[in-house]
Enzyme design. Sequence first.
Site, PDB file in Angstrom:
ATOM      1  N   ARG A 197      12.379  -2.500  -1.081  1.00  0.00           N
ATOM      2  CA  ARG A 197      12.451  -2.891   0.329  1.00  0.00           C
ATOM      3  C   ARG A 197      11.138  -2.575   1.067  1.00  0.00           C
ATOM      4  NH1 ARG A 197      11.397  -0.941   5.205  1.00  0.00           N
ATOM      5  NH2 ARG A 197      12.203   1.065   4.546  1.00  0.00           N
ATOM      6  N   ASP A 198      10.855  -1.296   1.265  1.00  0.00           N
ATOM      7  CA  ASP A 198       9.665  -0.941   2.050  1.00  0.00           C
ATOM      8  C   ASP A 198       8.414  -1.453   1.346  1.00  0.00           C
ATOM      9  OD1 ASP A 198       7.707   0.340   3.628  1.00  0.00           O
ATOM     10  OD2 ASP A 198       8.996   2.064   3.969  1.00  0.00           O
ATOM     11  N   HIS A 223       4.843   7.950   4.630  1.00  0.00           N
ATOM     12  CA  HIS A 223       3.768   7.058   4.174  1.00  0.00           C
ATOM     13  C   HIS A 223       2.542   7.938   3.942  1.00  0.00           C
ATOM     14  CE1 HIS A 223       5.649   3.056   4.657  1.00  0.00           C
ATOM     15  NE2 HIS A 223       6.493   3.773   5.373  1.00  0.00           N
ATOM     16  N   HIS A 260      10.649  10.641   5.037  1.00  0.00           N
ATOM     17  CA  HIS A 260      10.125   9.328   4.587  1.00  0.00           C
ATOM     18  C   HIS A 260       8.649   9.332   4.977  1.00  0.00           C
ATOM     19  CE1 HIS A 260      10.534   4.738   4.336  1.00  0.00           C
ATOM     20  NE2 HIS A 260       9.439   4.857   5.074  1.00  0.00           N
ATOM     21  N   ASN A 313       4.185   4.046   0.923  1.00  0.00           N
ATOM     22  CA  ASN A 313       4.912   5.314   0.919  1.00  0.00           C
ATOM     23  C   ASN A 313       4.321   6.208  -0.158  1.00  0.00           C
ATOM     24  OD1 ASN A 313       7.003   3.228   1.823  1.00  0.00           O
ATOM     25  ND2 ASN A 313       7.921   5.168   2.350  1.00  0.00           N
ATOM     26  N   CYS A 353       4.557  -1.106   6.774  1.00  0.00           N
ATOM     27  CA  CYS A 353       5.430  -1.821   7.694  1.00  0.00           C
ATOM     28  C   CYS A 353       4.596  -2.925   8.324  1.00  0.00           C
ATOM     29  CB  CYS A 353       5.968  -0.872   8.764  1.00  0.00           C
ATOM     30  SG  CYS A 353       6.947  -1.739  10.001  1.00  0.00           S
TER      31      CYS A 353
END
Length: 305
Positions: free
Chosen positions: A16-17, A214, A212, A254, A245
Amino acid sequence: MTVTVERVKLVDVGPRDGLQNEKQPVDAAHKIELVHRLQAAGLREIEVTSYVSPKWVPQMADNAQVMAGIRREAGVRYSVLTPNLKGLEAALAAPREQWPDEIVVFGAASEAFSQRNINCSIEESIERFRPVVAAAQAQGIKVRCAISCALGCPYQGEVTPDEVERVVRLMKGIRVDHCGVADTIGVGTPRRVQAAMERALEHYPLAEVSGHFHDTYGQALANIYACLELGVSTFDASIAGLGGCPYAKGATGNVATEDVVYLLDGLGIDTGIDMARLVDAGAYISEVLGRAPASRAARALLAKR
Ligand code: HMG
Ligand code: MG
């Protein structure tokens, strides 16, 4: 402070990310294969896709196809992002066996980022999330939140622990089960990360708070260690260090799952993840994307093969 955590739960957010941010299209078949390789490596939580507007993030437009295509393994939790009821309804329009086990509502500690990422204020976002949380929980689906820009915002600049705590309270107020604290642009450093995390821990138990990070400024592993010192034991990470993002310009991927597993293995902390298979998964998706994995540990291990 000493670290007493014995076991860490890693959520791989790469499908996803990671893949939401790729300029080149990635076939659903590759996304599905990536999920399969991650679960084969021992990941027990995988963030598979997001049900967001395809106009905003075209990379995730194949969400239903990916959810339909994955071969589920018992004991693995599959999550998806749902920013509003429309997203949840789309996720639940599939046959039940294709539903996510967990959904993620994503807000921000900064007003400016909330506007840019989800086109509404923080207060409005909470009102959008309220029925999403209730509807998901009514179906037995767990709800996690991500609080973006908890350590800094590309538009607002500095973000304070008070601003983070305000959103933590709001998420708690609408009964979100789990609180994810996100450093969207990777600007945090260990003591500041602890200060933000401590605010989340005032409202959520240790098992329901996660980080989370990055890795834009190379601080993510240090920040994870700082969280371990607090007893936090759940972290998002992204295979091969994919990610970013689309609405946080300049933010890199990430923290790489391989790097986190290398750190935790070295600390004697159990993750249940097989490093060799994990490196294979990262090599696979990196080859699809036509570049080397961003993970330093993966590159070192691949060079030794
Ligand atoms: P909006 O334009 O305010 O929404 O967008 P709207 O309700 O006015 O609807 C506008 C159009 O979007 C309509 O279509 C809706 O049907 C459609 P039209 O009539 O124009 O054809 N629409 C949807 N379509 C599919 N799925 C939906 C959906 N909702 C509306 N769920 C919205 C609001 C939230 C939808 C939009 O801003 C959006 O999709 N944003 C997503 C941004 C995003 O995905 N960002 C990346 C993920 S967050 C992240 O990466 C951070 C994280 O990793 C943590 C961290 O690192 O910080 C989690
Ligand atoms: Mg992110």
